[in-house]
Design an enzyme around this catalytic site. Structure first.
Site, PDB file in Angstrom:
ATOM      1  N   ASP A 419       1.004  -1.159   0.261  1.00 27.43           N
ATOM      2  CA  ASP A 419       0.059  -0.395  -0.079  1.00 27.43           C
ATOM      3  C   ASP A 419       0.912   0.857  -0.055  1.00 27.43           C
ATOM      4  OD1 ASP A 419       0.912  -0.950   2.536  1.00 27.43           O
ATOM      5  OD2 ASP A 419      -0.154   0.786   3.233  1.00 27.43           O
ATOM      6  N   ASP A 424       5.711   2.956   7.954  1.00 27.14           N
ATOM      7  CA  ASP A 424       5.723   1.923   9.013  1.00 27.14           C
ATOM      8  C   ASP A 424       4.925   1.032   8.298  1.00 27.14           C
ATOM      9  OD1 ASP A 424       4.551   3.493  10.315  1.00 27.14           O
ATOM     10  OD2 ASP A 424       4.646   2.695  11.824  1.00 27.14           O
ATOM     11  N   GLU A 425       4.146   0.540   7.254  1.00 26.52           N
ATOM     12  CA  GLU A 425       3.154  -0.386   6.978  1.00 26.52           C
ATOM     13  C   GLU A 425       3.201  -1.076   5.427  1.00 26.52           C
ATOM     14  OE1 GLU A 425      -1.730   0.584   5.651  1.00 26.52           O
ATOM     15  OE2 GLU A 425       0.223   1.957   6.447  1.00 26.52           O
ATOM     16  N   ASP A 432      -7.213  -3.097  -1.898  1.00 30.66           N
ATOM     17  CA  ASP A 432      -6.650  -2.012  -3.147  1.00 30.66           C
ATOM     18  C   ASP A 432      -5.741  -2.406  -4.112  1.00 30.66           C
ATOM     19  OD1 ASP A 432      -6.726  -1.452  -0.259  1.00 30.66           O
ATOM     20  OD2 ASP A 432      -4.368   0.052  -0.612  1.00 30.66           O
ATOM     21  N   GLU A 698      -1.820   8.469  -2.000  1.00 27.95           N
ATOM     22  CA  GLU A 698      -3.021   7.845  -1.535  1.00 27.95           C
ATOM     23  C   GLU A 698      -4.136   8.810  -1.162  1.00 27.95           C
ATOM     24  OE1 GLU A 698      -2.656   5.394   3.093  1.00 27.95           O
ATOM     25  OE2 GLU A 698      -1.751   7.309   2.786  1.00 27.95           O
ATOM     26  N   HIS A 719       1.124   5.247  -3.701  1.00 31.03           N
ATOM     27  CA  HIS A 719      -0.124   4.358  -4.088  1.00 31.03           C
ATOM     28  C   HIS A 719      -0.124   4.251  -5.164  1.00 31.03           C
ATOM     29  CE1 HIS A 719      -3.135   2.502  -1.349  1.00 31.03           C
ATOM     30  NE2 HIS A 719      -2.582   2.516  -0.392  1.00 31.03           N
TER      31      HIS A 719
END
Length: 840
Positions: A419, A424-425, A432, A698, A719
């Site tokens: 994503d 921090d993901e 998505d 995003e 994104h």
């Protein structure tokens, strides 16, 4: 088709494993192997020949080689590594080595390598292969991938050294915002070197308890926290024969891995491009900021000189703040910093090992004025998915949008469809992925990439049939449950539905019927789960993500969830028929009708207004086949009104945005779709383009003139979800549509929609059968349309407007909705027509 177990036999036209004979038919993709059983862990050779419909013979293709997977019993080695000491978050990369002898000439040699963590293999001082971040991300509790490398040219007659670097990776390092050690405590690797000698004999070497282990210069290399490298700790020649490793310890031998060790599915991650900075600027802090002119995913490579002990630090960011400094507030816990300590040995080259960053800008800080940066470059890193589509229009802003969509895909398709590559993901969000899957398929060949990802999705399916928000899961639901005060649903509408929509997309775009057969049972379990957890065919309103990041509109969660329930059931009923499950096709077809009736009864009024009255509810109801013909007209009219009342601007979020323009085109309003495409005011696709975006943001309001940056808690500038408009550009503006009855563009529906500000468009798509191309040019009301259809395929070509000139090779079928329809086989075609006045 001939398949043999030796190249010599095949050269003599002997297919001792499979000789298909001349098979009459028009299938030229996804032909199943029908020969003798292939043994595990073996090499085979194949070649093919074809005859056209006139009996003209092609001659044999060149010989190709392939291998089969190792059986569990063929893995002779042990999992080795170093057991963790303490609870440190960031731990040194392990350096491991062994030596062995080869006393006769080698014919071929193959290295099989895997890790719970990440590895880099080395032979005789050289890196093995070009795979990055191997073995890739999977649910390590269920399976881990391995890679195979041809290493014959790296081996020496006599003494050989075999080394490996072993990092924490996704297995034991930081994953997303969930922290470290989501799968296990101790990284470990498994490797097998299998050799066939020139005299026909075979040998093998493997990882075992005799291997030596040491720490080295990589003090840590973490997926979220960057890397620290101390060149003073390098042990020169550690991966070469004759190195003195008496000070090294024995590698730990771990218990056998209980999951599946499977060959890599899908393309590897590679360095795909190197970019030079376009400008640099000195700051008032004594640092230098380099601008690469493109937001990307990967890392920076340095060539520097400097004194021993001097430190050079590289910080990475997507944007600059108003003061000209790196904007890093949106990284949350992520640290996009790589630090290098010099050993004073002259010019050295630094490049990180087991981490990556999302950035356009890199800032270099030096601890000593004597450090000299000779060169800095950005390495673009992503899964090696070859380009498939090419789309260019007469509008430079739309062209920049198309480029941003492609770069968003490049930046986020890294082992899984992430994503975002910076904060921090970096998780594989299923919603998505499904909304973008069709766009992704036009942009690049993602057949293998998504086949692998579906393995991750269904590995995370719960025992009751629910499908996940993210895949691989990595404990996301446990984490979310701990961090949220409310109950968290594990089956979010539009996210779990990826388990139906992505397999369907692969079938449609590539003609891969096997993908539907393979996942039929888990797909059915998802539909059955939705039915069991619905009331009167209406889904409850706990779809946690709703129409994520919609702008100024609140789509009711139960309406959205029920719509997706209907759409997934509609597709699954069709899938059941395609794989020969006729009883299921009938049953789930009837279930769809029940959902449809319940949807209209609960949410749709007689005047076509749908509960919530958002753009999203209308475009979903229209695209998901949920309305009667009469209600379709009314809902389409209401959708138009909602758009116009908003100043010809959109309000859709992640889920609605992919269906907005298709719904308008299908309702006879491509003119309104073009107005949304060309809209430059906020919110719109071109708003970010006008403000310098080089990827898809995003959120629509990631940055605005009035408010500046959105809240940094969730604000990625790389994104792909909102880039799902790419599907409309290919399917509608260019008119390149697949026919689900003859998928993979075996039969194409070529129906371009010229309009808007565009005076010309050219699209190419490398279908499984060959290159499809459409080009149209407008001069006032005059339209010239050129179409290219690949060999062994057919197409229906829909020519808009009043026909002036038609290609003699095309056969007229009918006239409908202001378009003349022609049937065409392979070849090139030209048409000229006069368009009518556009609606306003």
């Amino acid at each position: 088709m001939l398949v043999a177990d030796s190249e010599e036999k095949l050269a003599e036209d002997c297919g001792n494993m499979w000789d298909s004979g001349i098979a009459a038919g028009d299938q030229s993709v996804y032909i199943p192997y029908a020969g003798r059983r292939l043994a595990p862990g073996c090499r085979y050779y194949c070649k093919a020949a074809v005859w056209d419909k006139h009996g003209v013979y092609s001659g044999w293709s060149k010989i190709h080689e392939f291998g089969t997977a190792l059986s569990k019993e063929q893995w002779l080695g042990s999992w080795i590594g170093k057991k963790a000491a303490g609870e440190e978050e960031l731990v040194p990369v392990s350096y491991m080595r062994t030596e062995f002898r080869i006393d006769k000439p080698v014919r071929c040699a193959w290295l099989y390598a895997s890790a719970l963590g990440m590895y880099e293999a080395r032979l005789n001082g050289k890196r093995v292969g070009d795979h990055q971040l191997a073995p890739g991300w999977t649910d390590y509790g269920t399976r881990v991938q391995y890679q195979v490398y041809d290493v014959a040219e790296l081996l020496l007659e006599g003494g050989n050294a075999w080394g490996a670097l072993l990092g924490t990776g996704w297995y034991a390092g930081n994953v997303g915002m969930m922290g470290v050690r989501r799968y296990g405590e101790d990284p470990r690797c498994l490797m097998e070197l299998k050799i066939e000698y020139a005299d026909g004999s075979k040998g093998s070497f493997c990882t075992d308890g005799s291997w030596k282990l040491s720490e080295g210069p990589v003090r840590y290399s973490d997926m979220i926290k960057g890397e620290r490298y101390d060149a003073r700790l390098e042990q020169k020649g550690w991966d070469c024969p004759g190195f003195n490793d008496t000070g090294w310890s024995r590698a730990e031998v771990f218990e056998p891995y209980e999951g599946l060790v499977v060959p890599q599915s899908g393309p590897p991650v590679r360095v795909m491009q190197t970019i030079e900075p376009v400008r640099q600027s000195e700051t008032g802090r004594g640092t230098v900021i380099y601008d690469f002119g493109q937001n990307l995913t990967g890392w920076t490579a340095l060539e520097v000189t400097g004194p021993e002990g001097a430190v050079i630090t590289v910080n990475h960011a997507e944007m600059l703040d108003p003061g000209g400094s790196l904007y890093t507030l949106n990284l949350r816990r992520a640290v996009q910093i790589c630090g290098y300590v010099l050993d004073g040995s002259g010019e050295v080259r630094f490049e990180p090992h087991f981490t990556f960053q999302g950035f356009r800008y890199a800032e270099i800080e030096c601890s000593s004025p004597d450090i000299r940066v000779q060169r800095i470059t950005a390495k673009v890193v992503h899964s090696d998915t070859p380009a498939a589509g090419k789309l260019e229009t007469s509008d430079p802003l739309v062209n920049r949008l198309i480029a941003n969509i492609v770069w968003g895909q490049r930046g986020n398709f890294l082992s899984v469809p992430m994503d975002c590559p910076q904060r921090d993901e970096r998780l594989g969000w299923t919603g998505d992925a499904q909304i973008f899957a069709r766009t992704a398929s036009y942009n690049m060949n993602v057949a293998g990439f998504f086949r692998k990802y579906l393995m991750d999705v269904f590995d995370a399916q719960s025992p009751d049939g629910a499908l996940p928000d993210v895949a691989p899961d990595a404990g996301w639901h446990i984490y979310k449950g701990l961090s949220s005060s409310k109950w968290f649903a594990p089956d979010n509408a539009g996210w779990g539905d990826a388990g139906i929509i992505i397999p369907w997309t692969l079938y449609l775009m590539y003609g891969d019927l096997e993908i539907l057969r393979k996942h039929y049972i888990p797909m059915r379990r998802w539909i059955d789960y939705l039915r069991a957890n619905s009331e009167g065919c209406l889904r409850p309103g706990y779809a946690d993500h709703a129409d994520w990041l919609s702008i100024g509109a609140d789509t009711p969660k139960d309406v959205l969830a029920t719509a997706y329930f209907g759409y997934s059931t509609f597709l699954f009923a069709r899938i059941a028929g395609l794989v020969g499950k006729q009883a299921d096709a009938k049953m789930y077809g009837e279930l769809f009708e029940e959902i449809r009736e319940a949807f209209m009864r609960a949410y749709v009024s007689a005047d076509g207004v749908i509960q919530g009255d958002t753009q999203t509810v209308y475009c979903m109801a229209l695209c998901f086949h949920l309305l009667t013909p009469e209600l379709r007209l009314k809902a389409a009219s209401r959708l138009e009104r909602r758009i116009k009342d908003n100043g010809n601007r959109l309000t859709t979020g992640f889920l609605g945005v992919g269906y907005l323009l298709p719904a308008l085109s299908d309702s006879g309003r491509p003119d309104l779709a073009y107005k949304l495409l060309h809209q430059e005011e906020f919110p719109s696709w071109l708003y970010s383009v006008k403000h310098g975006a080089t990827t898809i943001w995003e959120r629509w309001d990631g940055w605005t003139e009035e408010r500046g940056f959105q809240s940094p808690s969730m604000n990625s500038f790389n994104h792909y979800s909102l880039g799902s408009v790419g599907e409309w550009l290919y399917r509608y503006a260019a008119g390149l549509e697949a026919d689900w009855r003859a998928p993979g563009f075996k039969h194409s529906l070529i129906a371009p929609e010229p309009g808007g500000k565009l005076t010309g468009l050219r699209a190419e798509y490398a279908s499984p059968y060959g290159l499809l191309a459409v080009e149209w040019r407008r001069d006032g009301d005059r339209l010239e349309l050129n179409v290219r259809i690949p060999v062994n395929t057919t197409a229906d070509i829909y020519v808009p407007g009043r026909l002036v000139e038609a290609d003699a090779m095309a056969r007229k079928l009918k006239t409908e909705n202001g378009k003349t329809v022609y049937a065409a086989g392979s070849g090139r075609y030209r048409f000229v027509s006069v368009l009518g006045s556009a609606r306003t």
